[in-house]
Scaffold this motif. Structure first.
Motif, PDB file in Angstrom:
ATOM      1  N   UNK A   1       3.530  -5.667   7.582  1.00 51.03           N
ATOM      2  CA  UNK A   1       4.065  -4.804   8.568  1.00 51.03           C
ATOM      3  C   UNK A   1       3.986  -4.809  10.089  1.00 51.03           C
TER       4      UNK A   1
ATOM      5  N   UNK B   1       6.025   1.061   8.652  1.00 42.17           N
ATOM      6  CA  UNK B   1       5.657   1.366   7.891  1.00 42.17           C
ATOM      7  C   UNK B   1       6.335   0.545   6.115  1.00 42.17           C
ATOM      8  N   UNK B   2       6.779  -0.379   6.401  1.00 44.63           N
ATOM      9  CA  UNK B   2       6.934  -0.987   5.805  1.00 44.63           C
ATOM     10  C   UNK B   2       7.025  -3.030   5.787  1.00 44.63           C
ATOM     11  N   UNK B   3       7.626  -3.357   4.810  1.00 43.41           N
ATOM     12  CA  UNK B   3       7.550  -5.363   5.052  1.00 43.41           C
ATOM     13  C   UNK B   3       8.693  -5.534   5.979  1.00 43.41           C
TER      14      UNK B   3
ATOM     15  N   UNK C   1      11.913  -4.644   4.244  1.00 46.94           N
ATOM     16  CA  UNK C   1      11.866  -4.574   2.610  1.00 46.94           C
ATOM     17  C   UNK C   1      12.827  -4.172   1.132  1.00 46.94           C
ATOM     18  N   UNK C   2      12.707  -2.774   2.433  1.00 49.28           N
ATOM     19  CA  UNK C   2      13.158  -1.607   1.356  1.00 49.28           C
ATOM     20  C   UNK C   2      15.212  -1.713   1.348  1.00 49.28           C
TER      21      UNK C   2
ATOM     22  N   UNK D   1      13.568  -3.241  -3.283  1.00 49.81           N
ATOM     23  CA  UNK D   1      13.340  -4.263  -2.809  1.00 49.81           C
ATOM     24  C   UNK D   1      14.228  -5.610  -2.959  1.00 49.81           C
TER      25      UNK D   1
ATOM     26  N   UNK E   1       1.195   2.732  15.504  1.00 47.52           N
ATOM     27  CA  UNK E   1       1.948   3.024  14.340  1.00 47.52           C
ATOM     28  C   UNK E   1       3.459   3.130  14.328  1.00 47.52           C
TER      29      UNK E   1
END
Lengths: 307, 1201
Positions: free
Chosen positions: B101, B125-127, B147-148, B172, B1191
Motif C-alpha cells: 500500500x 488504503x488499498x494495495x 487491487x479492488x 480482487x 495516509x
C-alpha cells in the motif's frame, strides 16, 4: 450409563460445555468458500448427530459447483455479491445465521506479503457478507495467515465481535502460518449499515494503538485446540501404525478440481512444452489432440512441495 | 542525500531478499527493488551498485516507474512499450516506487549517482498494482490502479486525491495495467481472481462512480500475475498461474480508441514453463517470460510460439522480476535483467534479431561433414596457433585431420588397428627448442601402441604394451628439474599399465622421436581392470595419481630415485644375499600402488584425475567430484562435491581462470606453496563440472547451482572434446566458460555444438548480485568475525546457512559495504537442512600456543542436520586473502550419517513401500568433550538421539536414543556445567509439540569412554508444561550477575507456536547421595503470552538480561529481563518473511553493540547500538514518524471505534 458417559465419549462435546457454548449445535450455519465441502460435512455431522428434534440448516457457498452433500444446501455464487447474501437469507426463511465459517484460501504466489494480503481480502469479503447474514450474538470462524499484518485484521474484527481468539487445531502443523480466528458474539458498532457495494478495506497502522514498530499491538489470545493424546501432526509415523492392520495406500478422496496447472502438466507429460532445442510444432494441433476432459492428472507435483 | 526523513529511517545493515522489481534507465542504469530497498546499478564498464536506499519502510517494492521528465516526450516508461527510443541524458530523474500500500517518489541523480527521497511515504488504503505517469499541467499526476479494481488520480508530490473511480466488479485483481496518456482516456486492464482479463475506462463511469466492464478476455485457467501491452501492434500479453502466456490482439487502447477492438482474439497460447509464469514483457519481435521454474524464456515471433533462448541464472525459488532495456526494442543490442527469489540479479545481452535469420534452431548443431572411411570413434581437438582442427580416429584404424571443409587421412594403422583402437593426443615441447608439436598415440587389440606426430605422421615409434587389448592410452605431463617431460601410459591386459617417456628432438634432418621404457604399474585385481585416468603430482615428485575402471583412486611412486637409494643401502648391507636377490626380482616387476582408495567413485569407474594449485580433483560416474590431498604419501579425500540431480556421469572438472601458461606460474607457485604448507590450508579453486545429464552434455557450476552449457549430444558413451572460450581466463565470471564449443560424435557423424571459428557469445550474461538459497533459509549460524588489521571497515561476518533447497551455504558478509559473498555451497544433503551447529576449533599459532586472537583466520567444525535423518560434519578453514582482502574458505568433509542408510542400500527398494518413518532432524545441539563432539538431535519420530562425532577418525556413532516423548521433538539445547567438586555435568533440554520442556541428565556420557556400555536415561528427571502448543526454540545462558559462581543458576528462554515467550530461572544441584543424580529447582517462571502475533521461531539470549526474538510476524523484539520479569524494550520491523531462525552476538572492536541475523525468505543483518539495548522505544521521534508517512484516504468505510 452415567451422566458423564457422553462426556467420555465426546471430548469436543465436553469441551464445548466447558467453553460455555449453549448447545453443541446451532441451528443455522453458513459455510463460505465451501469447496470441496469438508467443513460442510463436519458441520452437518456435528450439528445433526446429537439432537434430532432441532432443525438444522446448512448453506454452503462457493464459486465452483461441488459434489452434493446430504443435508447441505448449496449456492453457487460470489461472496462479494449482495445477491448471494440475499439467497442465503432466503434459505433460512428470512432468519439470520447463528454461525458463519470460511475456510477459503487463495492460490498462493510464494511472496508472503501478496499471499497474506489476498488472504486478508478474502477474510474481509467473508466478513462483509457475514454482516448481512449473521444474527447479533452469532459467531464467525475463518482461516487467517499469521503474517506481518495480522494485527490489522484483529483490530478490524474486534470492531464487530466482542470476543476474538486465534485458534489452532492440533491437526494443523506446527510450522504452518495458517490458523483460525474465532470471533464470538457479533455486535456491530452502533448504526453500522451493512454495505456490499464497496469492499471492506483493511486497517492501517497508527502511532498509538496498533503500532508497526512498538510495544502496542493488537494481538488476540491464542488457543491451541484439540486433544493432546491424538496423533501429532508434526510427528513422522511409520506407515504400519497398527500391527494388525496392513498399510494400504488410499488415493485422495477429492483430487483438486481442474487445477490451473492441469493443461501444462498434460503437455509436459506428452513432452509438448516448447523447448529451446526442439523444433516448434504447431502447438494448437497438439493441444487439440489432447483430451483435456479426461481424469485430472493427480500425479503431478505441485510446486514447492518437499518435506 | 541528506533528507530530514532519512535520519529516522532505520539503517539496515545487510538485506538479501527476493528481487521483486527491476527497471532500466536507458542502457546505463538498472534499478532494483529488494524488500523496501531501491538500488541503482551502473551498467557502464564494470557493472556495480552505485546507490541504495530504503524507500518503502515496511512494504516490499513491487514496481518502479521512472519517467517524469519524459512528460514532454512521447516515451512512456510503463509496461506499455512504444516503439520510439528516447535518448537518456545524464540528469535528475524522478522515479515512483510502489509496493503493497506504499507509494514513494524518489529522485536519482545520474551524475552524482545518488538517490534522494521526495516527500513522505504515501500509504494508501488499498494495495497498489500499477502506477502510471499522466500528462497534466502544471504538475504531472499519477494514475494508480488498486487491487479492488479501482483507479485513483493523485498529485505525485502532495499525495492529494483528485479523483477515484471503481469498476462495478469490485473483485480482487492479481495484476493491473494502465494504458493511455491522459486520465480522461485511460484504459485499465485487470487480471481478476477469477482468471479473467477485464478492460474498463474511468470515463465510462456512470453517475454513481462505478464503471462497466467493456471487454472481457477469457481463456486462462489460473490467476494472471503479469501483463504487458505493445502499442505498435495492439498486442497484450498475460502470464498466468496456469503456466502459460497468452497473447491477445486487442487493438489500440486508450485515447480515442477506447477499449480497442470489439472482439479481441487470442493469438497465441505459449506453454513452455515448468511452473507458474510470474512476469511477461513484449518487444516488437519477441516475448520474454519468466517464472517459478527459474527460467526466462525468449519466444520468437516466427513459428507458432518457438523458444529462441532460455536464460537460467537463479537458484531455486524462481524468477520474480524481469526487465528489458530499450536497446533491445530497436535493432541494437540490449539488456535483459532477471531478479530471483534468491536475491540475485542477472544481466543478459540480447541481440534483437539474428543477422542471418534463416538460421534455424535445428541447424545450430553443425555437422562437420566427416568423410573418412569407417565410423568415427574418437574425436580430439588440436589447438594450434589459436585455431582448432579436429582429429578423428575411426574403426577402420585411420586417423583423419580436418582441413577446412575437407578431411585428410594422416595415418593408417592397417589390419592391426581395425575394428578396435583407442587414441589420445598431447602437445609436447621439442627438446632444445621452444617449438610445440602435437603427438598422437593409438592403441590396438594386440598390445600395439603407435605414437606419431600429428603434422608429420612419418615421425613416430611403435611400442608394445603386452599382448592383449590396449584398454586405454593416456598422456601425463611431468616435471623434471626445470623442464617438462611427457609420459605415455597404456593400460594392457591383466592390470598392467605400460609406461614410456616420449621425447621429441630436432636435428638437421628434422624431428625425431625417442622413447624410454619405464617400469609398469600394476592395478589392483578386479573384473574391469584397466586405467581410466592419470596425472603426475607437481608438489611431490615422482608421484602418480591414477583412477581405474573399478572406481578406485591409486597413488604410485616412481621407483627410480628411491630405488637407487635402496640399492645403495642394500649394497652396503650385502650380508643377506638371498633376500637381496628376492628384492631385486621384486623391483624388476610391476609396481603396486603405495596408497589406494578402493572403489571410491563407484562401480562405473573414475573418469578423470587432475591437479590444480596443489590439490587433486577426481571425477567419476558416480556423479561426484572428490577433492584429494596427499599427506605423507597417503591419499585422503578432503571433500566430495555432488553434481546436480540426475547428472551421474561426470567426465572432468574445469577450473575458472585456468589455462594460464604453466611455466610462468612455476616460480610463483613454489613460493605460494611454502606459505600454504605452513598454514596447511591450500584453498580449493573454483571449478565447474563437465559431464552428461541424460542426453545432454552439461557444464554445471556447483557454486551457483546452475547449468552453464547444455548440448543435446545424445548422452554418455561418446567421445567428445570441448574448446573453452578464449576469454575464459580473463573473464572473472563463471558463465563465460559455458560459451565454448563441444565437438562430439553422434550417429556416426562428427558434430560441433556451433562453429569452431565462432568466438562471439550469443548469451553473454553476468551477475550483478549473487543470490543465496532461493527457497527458505531454515537456519543460520554465526561462525565468527574477521578483520584484516582490526579495521572495522574490513570487518567480515562469517555465517553458515541451511535451506529448503537442501544446500548448506558459507557466507561472508561485510556490513560496511553491504557485500554478501558466497564462499561455498555444500550439496551433500538430500533433503531440507533444518539445523546447524558449530564449534570453533582452536588453531595453534607459530609459537605453538592456542591462537584465539588471530582475527584473519577462523577454523570451525560445522554440523548440519535435516530431513531424511541426515547428518553432515565439515571442517571449515576461513582466512582473509592477502591480495583481494576477501575471505576464502576451505571445506573438509569430516563425516556424514543417515539413519536409514540400510534402506538406501537395499535392492529393489523402488518396488517396496518404506515402512519406517522418514524422520526429520528438527534441531541440534553440540557439546565438545575431549576428542569427540556430542550431538543431541530432536527428531520428528518422537525420539531424542545422541551421536558422537570424532574428527580424527571421521566417525559418527549413535550413542543413545529415547522415544520417551512419543511426540515430535522440536528443539533441543545442551548445557555443560561444573559442580562444587569441579566435576563436569551435562544437561539436555528437549521441547515438544505439546508445549513441554524436559530436562535430562546426561552426565554419564561425558565420562563413559566412547559410550560403550552406556545405556542412557529412559526418562527426563524434570518436565514442565510451558506453552500451549509446540516449543519452536530454546536458548539458555548461565546467570552470573551476582558473582555467585558456585551456584548453578541458568536462564532458559523458550518461544512457542502460540506466540508466547517464556523465561525460566533454574537452579541445578548435585544430589548429596552416593550415586549422584541431579535435582532441579525452578526459581521463577515468567511469560509474555502475546509476545508475537505469530509463532515465535527465533530466540537468543544476548546476555542474561537481554533477549532477542523473531517470528513470521516480521518483528524483531528486544526484551529486558529484570528481577520482576520480562519487559519489552524495542520492536523493529524485519523484511524477512517466514522468519525461521535467528542468531545474535556482540560485535568486536570499541564500537561495541550487538548484531542480529534473521533468516527466512532471505537474510537480514541488524546492528543494535548500546543505546537501543538500554532504552525502551523512544517517543521523541513520534512526530517524525507521523511526518514520514502520509495516509491517503479515499474510502471512509474503514470504521474504527
Amino acid at each position: 450409563m452415567g451422566r458423564s458417559s457422553k462426556d467420555k465419549r465426546d471430548i469436543y462435546y465436553r469441551l464445548a460445555k466447558e467453553e460455555g457454548w449453549r448447545a453443541r449445535s446451532v441451528s443455522r450455519a453458513v459455510d463460505l468458500c465451501a469447496a470441496p465441502g469438508s467443513w460442510s460435512q463436519v458441520l452437518s455431522r456435528k450439528l445433526r448427530g446429537k439432537d434430532k428434534s432441532e432443525e438444522v440448516k446448512i448453506v454452503a457457498v462457493d464459486l465452483q459447483a461441488m459434489a452434493p452433500l446430504p443435508g447441505v444446501t448449496q449456492i453457487q455464487g460470489d461472496i462479494t455479491k449482495i445477491s448471494t447474501a440475499q439467497e442465503i437469507i432466503r434459505h433460512f426463511e428470512g432468519q439470520s445465521a447463528d454461525l458463519v465459517v470460511c475456510d477459503g484460501a487463495p492460490d498462493v504466489t510464494g511472496l508472503h506479503d501478496v499471499d497474506e494480503y489476498i488472504q486478508a481480502q478474502l477474510l474481509l469479503a467473508a466478513l462483509n457478507i457475514t454482516t448481512h447474514v449473521l444474527k447479533p450474538g452469532g459467531n464467525f470462524v475463518a482461516k487467517i495467515f499469521r503474517g506481518k499484518d495480522v494485527t490489522l485484521l484483529y483490530s478490524q474484527l474486534k470492531i464487530f465481535f466482542s470476543s476474538v481468539t486465534c485458534a489452532k487445531p492440533r491437526s494443523s502443523r506446527n510450522s504452518s502460518i495458517e490458523a483460525f480466528v474465532v470471533c464470538q458474539n457479533y455486535s456491530p458498532p452502533e448504526g453500522y449499515v451493512p454495505n456490499m457495494s464497496n469492499p471492506l478495506l483493511d486497517h492501517s497502522y497508527d502511532v498509538d494503538f496498533n503500532q508497526l514498530e512498538g510495544p502496542n499491538r493488537i494481538i488476540v489470545p491464542f488457543l491451541a485446540c484439540g486433544d493432546l493424546s491424538a496423533f501429532d501432526s508434526d510427528r513422522t509415523y511409520p506407515l504400519q501404525l497398527d500391527s494388525s492392520k496392513e498399510y494400504k495406500y488410499l488415493p485422495p478422496t477429492q483430487p483438486p478440481i481442474r487445477p490451473p496447472y492441469q493443461q501444462a502438466c498434460q503437455l509436459r507429460k506428452n513432452n509438448l512444452l516448447a523447448k529451446e532445442d526442439s523444433p516448434s510444432g504447431p502447438l494448437d494441433d497438439a493441444l487439440s489432440t489432447l483430451d483435456l476432459n479426461t481424469s485430472p492428472d493427480t500425479n503431478t507435483t505441485t510446486p514447492g512441495t518437499s518435506d | 542525500m541528506a533528507s530530514p526523513v532519512e535520519s529516522v529511517v532505520k539503517k539496515i545493515a545487510v538485506l538479501v531478499a527476493p528481487v521483486t522489481a527491476l527497471e532500466f534507465l536507458g542502457e546505463d542504469f538498472l534499478l532494483t527493488g529488494e524488500g523496501p530497498i531501491l538500488s541503482v546499478y551502473s551498467l557502464q564498464a564494470s557493472a556495480k551498485e552505485c546507490a541504495s536506499l530504503n524507500v518503502l519502510h515496511n512494504y516490499r517494492i513491487h514496481g518502479i516507474r521512472p519517467g517524469r521528465k519524459y512528460q514532454s516526450g512521447e516515451r512512456q516508461f510503463n509496461n506499455v512499450i512504444s516503439s520510439e527510443i528516447s535518448v537518456w541524458d545524464n540528469d535528475e530523474e524522478e522515479v515512483i516506487v510502489f509496493g503493497g500500500k506504499g507509494v514513494r517518489l524518489v529522485s536519482f541523480n545520474s551524475a552524482g549517482q545518488c538517490l534522494k527521497l521526495i516527500g513522505p511515504l504515501l500509504e494508501l488504503q488499498d494495495w497498489v498494482l500499477d502506477i502510471h505517469w499522466l500528462k497534466a499541467q502544471p504538475h504531472p499526476l499519477l494514475g494508480i490502479a488498486l487491487a479492488h479494481n479501482a483507479l485513483l488520480l493523485l498529485e505525485a508530490e502532495s499525495g492529494n486525491i483528485l479523483s477515484f473511480y471503481s469498476c462495478v466488479e469490485t473483485c480482487l485483481l492479481y495484476s493491473a495495467l494502465m494504458i493511455g496518456q491522459n486520465w480522461d482516456s485511460l484504459v485499465l486492464v485487470g487480471g481478476t481472481v477469477f482468471n479473467q482479463l477485464v478492460l474498463w475506462r474511468p470515463t465510462g463511469t456512470k453517475p454513481d462512480g462505478q464503471s462497466q466492464v467493456e471487454r472481457r478476455l477469457l481463456g486462462h485457467s489460473g490467476v494472471i500475475f503479469s501483463l504487458c501491452y505493445l502499442q505498435k501492434s495492439g498486442w497484450l500479453a498475460s502470464a498466468s498461474d496456469d503456466r502459460s502466456i497468452r497473447l491477445w490482439s486487442v487493438g489500440t487502447l486508450g485515447g480515442d480508441a477506447g477499449c480497442g477492438e470489439e472482439t479481441p482474439t487470442c493469438l497465441r497460447v505459449l506453454y513452455g514453463h515448468q511452473a507458474r509464469v510470474f512476469c511477461v514483457k513484449l518487444t516488437p519481435s519477441r516475448v520474454f517470460s519468466a517464472g517459478e521454474d527459474g527460467a526466462c524464456l525468449l519466444w520468437e515471433w516466427g513459428g507458432e510460439g518457438k523458444v529462441g533462448c532460455t536464460f537460467r541464472g537463479h537458484r531455486s525459488g524462481g524468477v520474480r522480476a524481469l526487465a528489458v532495456s530499450e536497446g533491445s526494442v530497436g535493432c541494437r543490442e540490449g539488456w535483459l535483467a532477471t531478479g530471483g527469489a534468491d536475491g540475485g540479479v542477472r544481466m543478459w545481452r540480447v541481440a534483437e534479431e539474428r543477422k542471418d535469420s534463416e538460421e534455424t534452431q535445428s541447424e545450430t548443431q553443425l555437422d562437420l561433414a566427416f568423410k573418412g572411411q569407417g565410423c568415427p570413434k574418437v574425436v580430439r581437438l588440436v589447438d594450434e596457433d589459436e585455431s582448432n582442427t579436429v582429429l578423428v580416429c575411426t574403426d577402420q584404424g585411420e586417423v583423419c585431420l580436418s582441413h577446412g571443409d575437407t578431411w585428410d587421412v594422416i595415418w593408417q594403422g592397417g589390419a592391426e588397428f581395425q575394428s578396435y583402437c583407442v587414441m589420445e593426443i598431447t602437445s609436447i615441447q621439442v627438446q632444445n627448442s621452444n617449438c610445440i608439436v602435437w603427438v598422437c598415440a593409438v592403441g590396438n587389440l594386440n598390445g600395439g601402441v603407435q605414437v606419431f606426430l600429428v603434422r608429420q605422421p612419418g615421425v613416430g615409434v611403435l611400442l608394445k604394451a603386452g599382448q592383449g587389448k590396449v584398454h586405454s592410452v593416456l598422456w601425463v605431463k611431468g616435471q623434471s628439474g626445470e623442464s617438462w617431460n611427457w609420459c605415455l601410459l597404456a593400460s594392457g591386459s591383466e592390470g598392467l599399465v605400460y609406461r614410456w617417456t616420449i621425447k621429441v628432438m630436432e636435428d638437421e634432418s628434422g624431428l625425431h622421436m625417442k622413447e624410454e621404457t619405464l617400469l609398469p604399474f600394476l592395478l589392483p585385481p578386479c573384473a574391469k581392470r584397466w586405467l581410466t585416468a592419470a596425472v603426475t603430482l607437481s608438489q611431490k615428485k615422482g608421484l602418480y595419481l591414477c583412477g581405474d575402471r573399478r572406481g578406485s583412486l591409486l597413488l604410485y611412486a616412481e621407483r627410480e630415485r628411491n630405488d637407487r637409494r635402496i640399492e645403495e643401502e642394500e649394497r652396503r648391507m650385502d650380508l643377506h644375499g638371498q633376500e637381496t636377490e628376492d628384492r631385486q626380482t621384486h623391483l624388476e616387476g610391476p609396481m603396486s600402488p603405495i596408497s589406494t582408495l578402493y572403489g571410491v567413485h563407484g562401480k562405473q569407474g573414475v573418469t578423470s584425475v587432475c591437479e590444480y594449485q596443489d590439490l587433486c580433483y577426481s571425477t567419476g560416474r558416480d556423479g561426484s567430484v572428490r577433492i584429494l590431498t596427499v599427506e605423507e604419501n597417503v591419499l585422503k579425500v578432503r571433500r566430495v562435491q555432488r553434481s546436480c540431480r540426475g547428472m551421474e556421469w561426470l567426465e572432468k572438472v574445469l577450473f575458472l581462470g585456468s589455462d594460464a601458461p604453466q611455466g610462468k606460474k612455476l616460480n610463483e607457485r613454489t613460493e605460494k606453496r611454502k606459505i600454504d604448507l605452513e598454514s596447511e590450508s591450500v584453498a580449493e579453486a573454483r571449478f565447474v563440472m563437465v559431464g552428461f545429464h541424460s542426453v545432454h552434455f552439461v557444464i554445471w557450476d556447483p557454486h551457483r547451482q546452475e547449468k552453464l552449457l547444455s548440448v543435446a549430444c545424445g548422452g554418455g558413451h561418446r567421445s567428445w572434446a570441448y574448446k573453452c572460450p578464449i576469454h575464459t581466463h580473463t573473464d572473472p565470471h563463471a558463465h563465460a566458460i559455458g560459451h565454448g564449443t563441444l565437438v562430439f560424435i553422434k550417429h556416426g557423424a562428427v558434430m560441433a555444438s556451433r562453429s569452431l571459428a565462432s568466438t562471439e557469445t550469443d548469451v553473454n550474461g553476468h551477475t550483478l548480485k549473487e543470490g543465496l538459497h532461493g527457497r527458505g533459509i531454515s537456519c543460520v549460524c554465526h561462525l565468527g568475525s574477521m578483520t584484516k588489521t582490526g579495521e572495522l571497515s574490513e570487518l567480515w561476518e562469517i555465517f553458515v546457512t541451511g535451506g529448503e533447497d537442501t544446500t548448506v551455504g558459507v557466507l561472508a558478509v561485510n556490513p560496511q559495504s553491504g557485500t554478501v559473498k558466497v564462499l561455498a555451497v555444500l550439496t551433500d544433503h538430500i533433503s531440507n537442512v533444518r539445523a546447524l551447529a558449530a564449534i570453533r576449533r582452536v588453531e595453534t599459532n607459530e609459537r605453538g600456543r592456542d591462537d584465539w586472537t588471530n582475527t584473519s583466520l577462523l577454523s570451525s567444525l560445522v554440523f548440519s542436520a535435516g530431513g531424511r535423518a541426515q547428518l553432515q560434519c565439515y571442517r571449515l578453514l576461513i582466512r582473509l586473502d592477502e591480495q583481494q582482502g576477501q575471505p576464502i574458505c576451505q571445506v573438509t568433509q569430516i563425516a556424514g550419517h543417515r539413519l536409514d542408510e540400510q534402506w538406501e542400500r537395499k535392492r529393489n527398494r523402488h518396488k517396496t513401500v518404506k515402512m519406517d518413518p522418514e524422520t526429520r532432524y528438527m534441531s541440534m545441539a553440540v557439546v565438545h568433550n575431549g576428542t569427540e563432539y556430542i550431538l543431541a538431535l530432536a527428531c520428528s519420530d518422537g525420539a531424542v538421539r545422541l551421536f558422537s562425532v570424532t574428527e580424527s577418525n571421521r566417525s559418527v556413532d549413535m550413542l543413545w536414543e529415547c522415544f520417551f516423548h512419543q511426540r515430535c521433538v522440536l528443539s533441543v539445547a545442551t548445557y555443560k556445567l561444573e559442580d562444587s567438586q569441579g566435576r563436569e555435568l551435562l544437561l539436555l533440554f528437549s521441547a515438544t509439540t505439546d508445549g513441554c520442556i524436559s530436562v535430562w541428565d546426561l552426565t554419564a556420557v561425558l565420562n563413559s569412554k566412547a559410550g560403550v556400555s552406556w545405556q542412557g536415561p529412559s526418562a527426563p528427571f524434570f518436565s514442565i508444561p510451558v506453552h500451549q502448543s509446540g516449543v519452536n526454540t530454546l536458548t539458555l545462558a548461565p546467570q552470573r550477575e551476582m558473582g555467585q559462581m558456585e551456584e548453578n543458576i541458568i536462564s532458559l528462554a523458550s518461544g512457542g507456536d502460540d506466540g508466547q515467550l517464556s523465561l525460566l530461572s533454574i537452579k541445578i544441584d548435585q544430589k548429596e547421595q552416593e550415586n549422584g543424580g541431579m535435582s532441579l529447582q525452578l526459581l521463577s517462571q515468567w511469560s509474555v503470552p502475546l509476545a508475537h502475533s505469530s509463532p515465535l521461531t527465533g530466540l537468543c539470549l544476548l546476555r542474561p538480561t537481554l533477549l532477542v526474538s523473531s517470528s513470521p510476524d516480521q518483528r524483531l523484539c528486544l526484551w529486558r529481563v529484570n528481577s520482576d520479569g520480562l519487559h519489552p524494550l524495542k520492536v523493529l520491523f524485519s523484511h524477512i518473511a517466514d522468519a525461521a531462525g535467528l542468531w545474535a552476538w556482540f560485535g568486536v572492536g570499541q564500537e561495541g553493540g550487538a548484531w542480529v541475523v534473521v533468516c527466512g525468505q532471505g537474510l537480514q543483518l541488524f546492528q543494535l547500538t548500546e543505546r537501543e539495548m538500554d532504552e525502551p522505544n523512544v517517543t521523541v521521534n513520534r512526530r517524525a514518524k507521523e511526518e514520514e508517512r502520509k495516509k491517503v484516504i479515499f474510502s471512509h468505510r474503514v470504521s474504527r471505534t
